[in-house]
Design an enzyme around this catalytic site. Structure first.
Site, PDB file in Angstrom:
ATOM      1  N   GLU A 142      -9.867  -2.331   4.977  1.00  0.00           N
ATOM      2  CA  GLU A 142     -10.543  -2.051   6.234  1.00  0.00           C
ATOM      3  C   GLU A 142     -11.778  -2.938   6.411  1.00  0.00           C
ATOM      4  O   GLU A 142     -12.244  -3.582   5.460  1.00  0.00           O
ATOM      5  CB  GLU A 142     -10.959  -0.572   6.269  1.00  0.00           C
ATOM      6  CG  GLU A 142      -9.802   0.412   6.080  1.00  0.00           C
ATOM      7  CD  GLU A 142      -8.978   0.601   7.338  1.00  0.00           C
ATOM      8  OE1 GLU A 142      -8.775  -0.374   8.081  1.00  0.00           O
ATOM      9  OE2 GLU A 142      -8.532   1.739   7.576  1.00  0.00           O
ATOM     10  N   ASP A 166       0.828  -1.209   0.000  1.00  0.00           N
ATOM     11  CA  ASP A 166       0.000   0.000   0.000  1.00  0.00           C
ATOM     12  C   ASP A 166       0.857   1.252   0.000  1.00  0.00           C
ATOM     13  O   ASP A 166       2.075   1.204   0.152  1.00  0.00           O
ATOM     14  CB  ASP A 166      -0.945   0.007   1.207  1.00  0.00           C
ATOM     15  CG  ASP A 166      -0.288  -0.557   2.460  1.00  0.00           C
ATOM     16  OD1 ASP A 166       0.926  -0.337   2.637  1.00  0.00           O
ATOM     17  OD2 ASP A 166      -0.969  -1.216   3.262  1.00  0.00           O
TER      18      ASP A 166
END
Length: 381
Positions: free
Chosen positions: A148, A72
């Site tokens: 998430e 990421d």
């Protein structure tokens, strides 16, 4: 799934680092066939990186033929920002080993077209032959990469809004100032991680204990994306004792007993030889079955296209099938992130009213029994 429990952070990091070294050495990468390694950021892998650097400096391992893909990157901060993941990786690992900069891949959080950047990243992973080992850490809410809670288990590399808990947790890297923490990031998807041939996760500290408990003892859930590892055939989780605080006592004893028995048999996390490797002599191209000959009514014979389609150009080492649940049918990245394609339906695909009675043979007799529209009289009944 294998769970390795060690006394503390240092011993857990040592186990993971030694495991990665052994996997690379067994693979024996070459420039033509490099070892592809997925890497995380954050505090969990720091101990692993330090040990890998030490192993390199003592001559035990080389990263010359290793290709890396990071999980990421934040959106909107410069690459040379002290807290960008570009800076993190070069300061913590890359600048201390002999990896070629051209072999390092990190998402560009400042790309002019972020969706195109995500598609490009997936294409680069595919062009490299897929990821051989994906090292990962987890968040306190059980997220893997920046997937998430609520993330699709079929997700690919994409733009992701960060949860407030994640922003709050990461504020420790920004002088504890929440306003300084980026609120969005680019991240590989859950499916991207699951398609790696092997996933190794390091879980450290009591704050990660609830996430580990959900992953180990409960079912697969998009609210705890780490639990998606239950769908992978070769996941390995290494944790310290503090991270097991939420696990049942019998769960901890079970996994410790499994490791004891494995060690007495000289068995570690041994991967099947059918996985991609450059050293196994067992991976030969399997002999083709004899072609099926079909005799036609006129006496002629023919070979069906299936057997004729096999050619000597087929690779000797076969690419693995995507590692995922058969229930998950993710679309390709290009279809998932259309750039200039209209989402409107084709005018030729107009909706056609449908009634169950019209699908039944002899359903004409049932039409009089259909519930009439309000305000009309029921005639013919």
């Amino acid at each position: 799934m294998r769970l390795i429990i060690r006394d503390g952070e240092d011993s857990a990091s040592l186990y993971v680092a030694n495991y990665i070294v052994e996997r690379i050495k067994y693979f024996a990468p070459t420039p033509e066939n490099p070892f592809v390694l997925g890497l995380p950021t954050g505090s969990s892998p720091l101990g692993v990186y330090r040990i890998l650097v030490d192993r390199y400096k003592t001559g035990e391992i080389s990263f010359e033929n290793v290709v890396t893909f990071n999980m990421d990157e934040y959106i909107g901060i410069p690459r040379d920002h002290p807290q960008s993941y570009h800076t993190f990786m070069w300061q913590s690992f890359f600048s201390h080993v002999n990896i070629h900069p051209r072999n390092v891949h990190i998402l560009d959080g400042n790309a002019p077209n972020l969706e195109a950047e995500c598609i490009r990243y997936e294409a680069q992973i595919k062009a490299a032959g897929g990821i051989d080992l994906f090292l990962a850490g987890i968040g306190e809410d059980g997220h893997i990469a920046f997937n998430e809670p609520g993330s699709s288990l079929a997700s690919r590399t994409r733009v992701k809004t960060l949860a407030y808990d994640t922003v709050l947790a990461n504020s420790r890297f920004f002088d504890n100032d929440v306003s300084q923490v980026p609120k969005m990031a680019l991240t590989v998807g859950v499916q991207t991680v699951l398609e790696a041939r092997e996933v190794v996760v390091v879980v450290l500290g009591a704050r990660k204990a609830p996430a580990l408990q959900h992953c180990i003892e409960e079912g697969v859930s998009h609210m705890w994306t780490l639990s998606s590892l239950q769908l992978h055939p070769h996941p390995l989780i290494v944790c310290d004792e503090d991270a097991t605080l939420e696990l049942k006592v019998k769960t901890v004893k079970y996994f410790k007993s499994i490791e004891r028995v494995a060690l007495t048999q000289g068995f570690e996390q041994i991967l099947p030889t059918t996985l991609r490797t450059s050293t196994s002599t067992a991976l030969k191209k399997p002999p083709l079955p004899p072609p099926t000959i079909i005799t036609l009514p006129n006496g002629d014979t023919s070979t069906p296209p299936e057997s004729a389609s096999e050619s000597e150009d087929s690779p000797a080492i076969f690419a693995p099938q995507p590692v995922k649940s058969r229930l998950l049918r993710a679309s390709s990245p290009a279809a998932e992130y259309p750039l200039r394609v209209s989402r409107s339906a084709s005018p030729e695909l107009d909706l056609i009213p449908d009634r169950m009675a019209e699908r039944i043979i002899g359903g004409e007799a049932l039409r009089g029994r259909l519930t009439p529209t309000p305000g009309t009289s029921r005639t013919g009944v």
